[in-house]
Scaffold this motif. Structure first.
Motif, mmCIF file in Angstrom:
data_model
loop_
_atom_site.group_PDB
_atom_site.id
_atom_site.type_symbol
_atom_site.label_atom_id
_atom_site.label_comp_id
_atom_site.label_asym_id
_atom_site.label_seq_id
_atom_site.Cartn_x
_atom_site.Cartn_y
_atom_site.Cartn_z
ATOM 1 N N GLU A 1 6.793 5.926 -9.791
ATOM 2 C CA GLU A 1 7.567 4.943 -9.031
ATOM 3 C C GLU A 1 6.928 3.556 -9.054
ATOM 4 O O GLU A 1 7.622 2.546 -9.129
ATOM 5 C CB GLU A 1 7.796 5.443 -7.603
ATOM 6 C CG GLU A 1 8.826 6.572 -7.612
ATOM 7 C CD GLU A 1 8.907 7.348 -6.325
ATOM 8 O OE1 GLU A 1 8.001 7.208 -5.489
ATOM 9 O OE2 GLU A 1 9.885 8.107 -6.161
ATOM 10 N N ILE B 1 -3.243 9.100 4.852
ATOM 11 C CA ILE B 1 -2.896 7.700 5.079
ATOM 12 C C ILE B 1 -2.137 7.138 3.877
ATOM 13 O O ILE B 1 -2.457 7.443 2.732
ATOM 14 C CB ILE B 1 -4.160 6.866 5.386
ATOM 15 C CG1 ILE B 1 -3.789 5.468 5.874
ATOM 16 C CG2 ILE B 1 -5.087 6.818 4.184
ATOM 17 C CD1 ILE B 1 -4.952 4.730 6.514
ATOM 18 N N GLN B 2 -1.094 6.363 4.136
ATOM 19 C CA GLN B 2 -0.280 5.794 3.061
ATOM 20 C C GLN B 2 -0.377 4.282 3.020
ATOM 21 O O GLN B 2 -0.322 3.680 1.958
ATOM 22 C CB GLN B 2 1.187 6.211 3.229
ATOM 23 C CG GLN B 2 1.411 7.711 3.159
ATOM 24 C CD GLN B 2 0.998 8.307 1.828
ATOM 25 O OE1 GLN B 2 1.054 7.655 0.800
ATOM 26 N NE2 GLN B 2 0.541 9.550 1.847
ATOM 27 N N HIS C 1 -1.959 -3.268 3.305
ATOM 28 C CA HIS C 1 -2.400 -2.622 2.072
ATOM 29 C C HIS C 1 -1.695 -1.283 1.935
ATOM 30 O O HIS C 1 -1.697 -0.482 2.864
ATOM 31 C CB HIS C 1 -3.911 -2.410 2.081
ATOM 32 C CG HIS C 1 -4.413 -1.786 0.816
ATOM 33 N ND1 HIS C 1 -4.685 -2.519 -0.312
ATOM 34 C CD2 HIS C 1 -4.640 -0.495 0.488
ATOM 35 C CE1 HIS C 1 -5.079 -1.708 -1.277
ATOM 36 N NE2 HIS C 1 -5.063 -0.478 -0.812
ATOM 37 N N GLN D 1 -10.191 6.035 -10.389
ATOM 38 C CA GLN D 1 -9.086 5.989 -11.339
ATOM 39 C C GLN D 1 -9.085 4.586 -11.913
ATOM 40 O O GLN D 1 -9.150 3.611 -11.161
ATOM 41 C CB GLN D 1 -7.753 6.192 -10.629
ATOM 42 C CG GLN D 1 -7.552 7.536 -9.976
ATOM 43 C CD GLN D 1 -6.165 7.627 -9.360
ATOM 44 O OE1 GLN D 1 -5.665 6.659 -8.795
ATOM 45 N NE2 GLN D 1 -5.539 8.777 -9.472
ATOM 46 N N SER E 1 9.459 8.552 -1.226
ATOM 47 C CA SER E 1 9.118 7.844 -2.462
ATOM 48 C C SER E 1 8.086 6.769 -2.153
ATOM 49 O O SER E 1 7.907 6.360 -1.006
ATOM 50 C CB SER E 1 10.352 7.196 -3.096
ATOM 51 O OG SER E 1 10.797 6.113 -2.308
ATOM 52 N N GLN E 2 7.419 6.315 -3.201
ATOM 53 C CA GLN E 2 6.439 5.248 -3.063
ATOM 54 C C GLN E 2 7.123 3.961 -2.607
ATOM 55 O O GLN E 2 6.560 3.186 -1.840
ATOM 56 C CB GLN E 2 5.737 5.048 -4.418
ATOM 57 C CG GLN E 2 4.647 4.006 -4.432
ATOM 58 C CD GLN E 2 3.441 4.406 -3.603
ATOM 59 O OE1 GLN E 2 3.330 5.539 -3.144
ATOM 60 N NE2 GLN E 2 2.540 3.468 -3.388
ATOM 61 N N THR E 3 8.349 3.742 -3.068
ATOM 62 C CA THR E 3 9.061 2.520 -2.684
ATOM 63 C C THR E 3 9.407 2.540 -1.190
ATOM 64 O O THR E 3 9.460 1.494 -0.551
ATOM 65 C CB THR E 3 10.333 2.336 -3.537
ATOM 66 O OG1 THR E 3 11.043 3.576 -3.588
ATOM 67 C CG2 THR E 3 9.969 1.923 -4.948
ATOM 68 N N GLU E 4 9.620 3.721 -0.627
ATOM 69 C CA GLU E 4 9.829 3.796 0.825
ATOM 70 C C GLU E 4 8.570 3.351 1.565
ATOM 71 O O GLU E 4 8.645 2.649 2.572
ATOM 72 C CB GLU E 4 10.218 5.221 1.242
ATOM 73 C CG GLU E 4 11.631 5.605 0.820
ATOM 74 C CD GLU E 4 12.129 6.907 1.445
ATOM 75 O OE1 GLU E 4 13.321 7.202 1.285
ATOM 76 O OE2 GLU E 4 11.333 7.625 2.093
ATOM 77 N N ILE E 5 7.425 3.766 1.060
ATOM 78 C CA ILE E 5 6.157 3.376 1.699
ATOM 79 C C ILE E 5 5.980 1.859 1.627
ATOM 80 O O ILE E 5 5.664 1.204 2.619
ATOM 81 C CB ILE E 5 4.959 4.078 1.012
ATOM 82 C CG1 ILE E 5 5.091 5.597 1.147
ATOM 83 C CG2 ILE E 5 3.636 3.594 1.599
ATOM 84 C CD1 ILE E 5 4.095 6.382 0.320
ATOM 85 N N PHE F 1 -1.798 2.208 0.075
ATOM 86 C CA PHE F 1 -2.726 3.021 -0.715
ATOM 87 C C PHE F 1 -2.010 3.551 -1.937
ATOM 88 O O PHE F 1 -0.890 4.028 -1.858
ATOM 89 C CB PHE F 1 -3.316 4.153 0.132
ATOM 90 C CG PHE F 1 -4.285 3.610 1.132
ATOM 91 C CD1 PHE F 1 -5.591 3.357 0.770
ATOM 92 C CD2 PHE F 1 -3.871 3.278 2.407
ATOM 93 C CE1 PHE F 1 -6.485 2.805 1.674
ATOM 94 C CE2 PHE F 1 -4.754 2.727 3.322
ATOM 95 C CZ PHE F 1 -6.062 2.489 2.958
ATOM 96 N N ASN F 2 -2.689 3.432 -3.036
ATOM 97 C CA ASN F 2 -2.034 3.657 -4.292
ATOM 98 C C ASN F 2 -2.814 4.582 -5.188
ATOM 99 O O ASN F 2 -3.928 4.969 -4.875
ATOM 100 C CB ASN F 2 -1.837 2.307 -4.984
ATOM 101 C CG ASN F 2 -0.396 2.135 -5.310
ATOM 102 O OD1 ASN F 2 0.233 3.086 -5.759
ATOM 103 N ND2 ASN F 2 0.133 0.959 -5.086
ATOM 104 N N SER F 3 -2.246 4.887 -6.299
ATOM 105 C CA SER F 3 -2.852 5.829 -7.226
ATOM 106 C C SER F 3 -2.261 5.542 -8.594
ATOM 107 O O SER F 3 -1.096 5.182 -8.702
ATOM 108 C CB SER F 3 -2.496 7.239 -6.744
ATOM 109 O OG SER F 3 -2.690 8.174 -7.751
ATOM 110 N N TYR F 4 -3.092 5.640 -9.638
ATOM 111 C CA TYR F 4 -2.567 5.419 -10.990
ATOM 112 C C TYR F 4 -2.062 6.730 -11.563
ATOM 113 O O TYR F 4 -2.575 7.779 -11.235
ATOM 114 C CB TYR F 4 -3.657 4.858 -11.906
ATOM 115 C CG TYR F 4 -4.060 3.445 -11.554
ATOM 116 C CD1 TYR F 4 -3.093 2.456 -11.363
ATOM 117 C CD2 TYR F 4 -5.391 3.104 -11.407
ATOM 118 C CE1 TYR F 4 -3.464 1.163 -11.038
ATOM 119 C CE2 TYR F 4 -5.770 1.817 -11.097
ATOM 120 C CZ TYR F 4 -4.799 0.848 -10.902
ATOM 121 O OH TYR F 4 -5.162 -0.422 -10.586
#
Lengths: 381, 381
Positions: free
Chosen positions: B84, A360-361, A376, B304, A325-329, A378-381
């Motif tokens: 998330e 890369i996360q 940082h 994005q 999950s994103q929260t794990e990252i 790395f994210n995505s909308y």
């Protein structure tokens, strides 16, 4: 005639540069002539310890031998980054980033460099590598010593004009020469000791220096020549620079070589191997054990460490894991931030990249004299 | 009986927490009990606007339904991150990052969530999706409305102990339900309008809330439920949250939904499409034209963008190009730093990733109220 034409073309370029003297002001944003054809801009400077680069008419001034080193170093891409970064490091010892601007090599063409890197033969008299002696035996054949050769130009600014202030030439010699006995056959190896490679490169450096001095533009500038030893193709780090020499304007033979003592290691060290400072290796291994069991699934933790003599110069840490999950990252990255500060060696630049199979996360880094890591995700909308 | 056992286990855990009140101090480094078995730590906090996470006995406290959303969202991984992250954003409106600690969902197991996400049937009475009506027609069948359901726990600290302070449930509804008529056959689509999806999710939310209140631990905590609409599988951005509700301790039905007005766009906009603010799109297109011709080979530049109502909330810029040397990467990154500052919209968080076929090469970012971009070139020794 060809050389003359080049000279005229260069002289005709209106070198519009906003900054002068202090390079930190000569960035894009203060340059109103950016859209004029033929105008010269600089890239801007990320930090004082980086060179600005040259932009011509809105386009990056690429190397005249663009792509040659790329192709030559395809066996181990670590060599490519390591070689070019190392050339910058050596150059910074001679050409201050405050006074000089970086320009990709403009004096050696792809054809020239490719010919120099080939074997000497009747059809290729400029080849820097030895003639083929006919042998296919790993120990009796003449190996390819010089794998890559690259030029970097260092420019000075005066009255808003750029002129060549110096050149750095990197010569990369093989530690292993990979060859085939038949076109589609197996790959064989000829090992080249450091002493053999260094001696061969030093001799080639004299030839190169003489040839460069024959070009009128390069007659009267300092030319730095640095000798790099390639890592083998199975290495997880690049090679290292062995020696360099600064050759004053006009000089046609190298009078003095300065040794460099930079070496790269991968952590964890393989059994039996030791690094210049065992504290760093154990710091890393403490960090690793704090990190690898963070998730129920194991995380892989490795690092590249660079030493200058006995002292650690920096570290690139690489962590791979499977996230669910994103929260794990996000939480892993926060944990790394505190754990890295606690366990990894202080006082040196360190960066940490966190990757999964999707790439890369997240990423953390700390500059030389900082205490805390910045991070940082790395994210995505 | 099972519930009782869980309760005892939780009560027996010695919750050793160094910080109390101000979470920014409760990081690893001030926690001496990190190696004790059964001890609780926090991950540390990257910024005040992030939650700290919970570590149990040195391991991250993973979700009881770990991996379910991952599997459910495999058709478009943008949805996963977007869902998330969006849950975190909604949670921050209710549970302050200064007071609450994040914990992965501990009350809904994988089996529970998977059953809820399946169709209601004789063998699966808890299914939240409609029964199969037998039709294979795109317009007549009952589609799968709810694609993912996730729990996040928000903990409070008192006397060095963590206790549950609230829960956020995200319900993700499809905009398109992908289905097959035969096992290995073609994929067909049933479109679900925003109104249909939202209505279905709101009704399911009431069912979910009632079920959660039956768990003793969840009886008396606020439960936030947020409804997300998935982007289709061919989208280059994730979906968005439509509404959320904060349900006071004890309440068993949702009394009020608060609308959210967050929308995502990809730049450049496709022809005929418009974004809430045309200035941003033209800023981006100016930036793009400054960047794409930097090298002789074209660079791809996309972004994005996220809007909250009419105003831009942030941007992720993605640049792909082929580099021929490390110095090209360094100089391109420096150029981006000045160009991004000059052309991209100000006052919003923006990050830029620069990749080649070998993966990420450099990265720039600017926080909301900063003027300059910071940059990092990924390196290797």
């Amino acid at each position: 005639m060809k050389r003359l034409r080049t000279f005229i073309a260069l002289a005709a370029v209106p070198l519009i540069l906003a900054g002068c003297g202090d390079l930190s002001n000569s960035s894009m944003s203060t340059n109103s002539g950016s859209s004029k054809s033929g105008s010269t801009q600089l890239t801007g400077q990320s930090t004082d310890s980086d060179y600005e680069g040259v932009i011509q008419s809105g386009h990056y001034q690429v190397s005249k031998s663009r792509g040659v080193t790329n192709t030559q170093d395809s066996g181990n891409t670590y060599n490519l980054k390591s070689f070019e970064n190392g050339m910058l490091s050596v150059s910074k010892k001679v050409f201050s980033t405050k006074k000089y601007v970086f320009q990709e090599g403009q004096y050696l063409s792809s054809t020239t460099v490719q010919n120099w890197l080939d074997r000497k033969s009747k059809s290729n008299t400029t080849g820097l590598n030895p003639t083929d002696n006919g042998s296919k035996s790993a120990t009796k054949r003449n190996p390819i010593y010089i794998q890559a050769l690259e030029e970097q130009d260092y420019m000075t600014q005066k009255n808003n004009k750029l002129s060549l202030g110096g050149v750095t030439i990197g010569i990369a010699v093989n530690s292993v020469d990979y060859y085939k006995k038949t076109q589609y056959g197996a790959t064989y190896e000829t090992k080249i000791t450091q002493a053999q490679g260094e001696a061969y490169a030093k001799s080639a450096a004299n030839t190169v220096l003489k040839r460069l001095r024959q070009k009128s533009a390069l007659k009267n500038v300092p030319i730095v020549i640095a000798v790099y030893r390639q890592a083998s193709n199975d290495s997880l780090i690049g090679g290292n620079f062995l020696v360099y020499s600064t050759n004053k304007a006009g000089s046609t033979s190298v009078s003095k070589w300065t040794p460099l003592n930079v070496k790269n290691y991968t952590f964890p060290l393989s059994s039996g191997q030791s690094s210049p400072n065992s504290n760093d290796a154990s710091s890393f291994s403490n960090f690793k054990s704090q990190v690898e069991n963070f998730f129920p699934n194991l995380s892989g933790v490795t690092a590249q460490a660079q030493y200058d003599g006995k002292s650690l110069a920096g570290m690139h840490v690489n962590i791979t894991t499977q996230f669910y999950s994103q929260t794990e990252i996000i939480n892993f990255t926060q944990y790394l931030q505190t754990t890295a500060q606690k366990y990894l060696p202080s006082g040196v630049p360190i960066d940490i990249t966190v990757s999964s199979t999707d790439g890369i996360q997240s990423f953390l880094s700390r500059a030389k004299n900082e205490k805390k890591f910045t991070s940082h995700v790395f994210n995505s909308y």
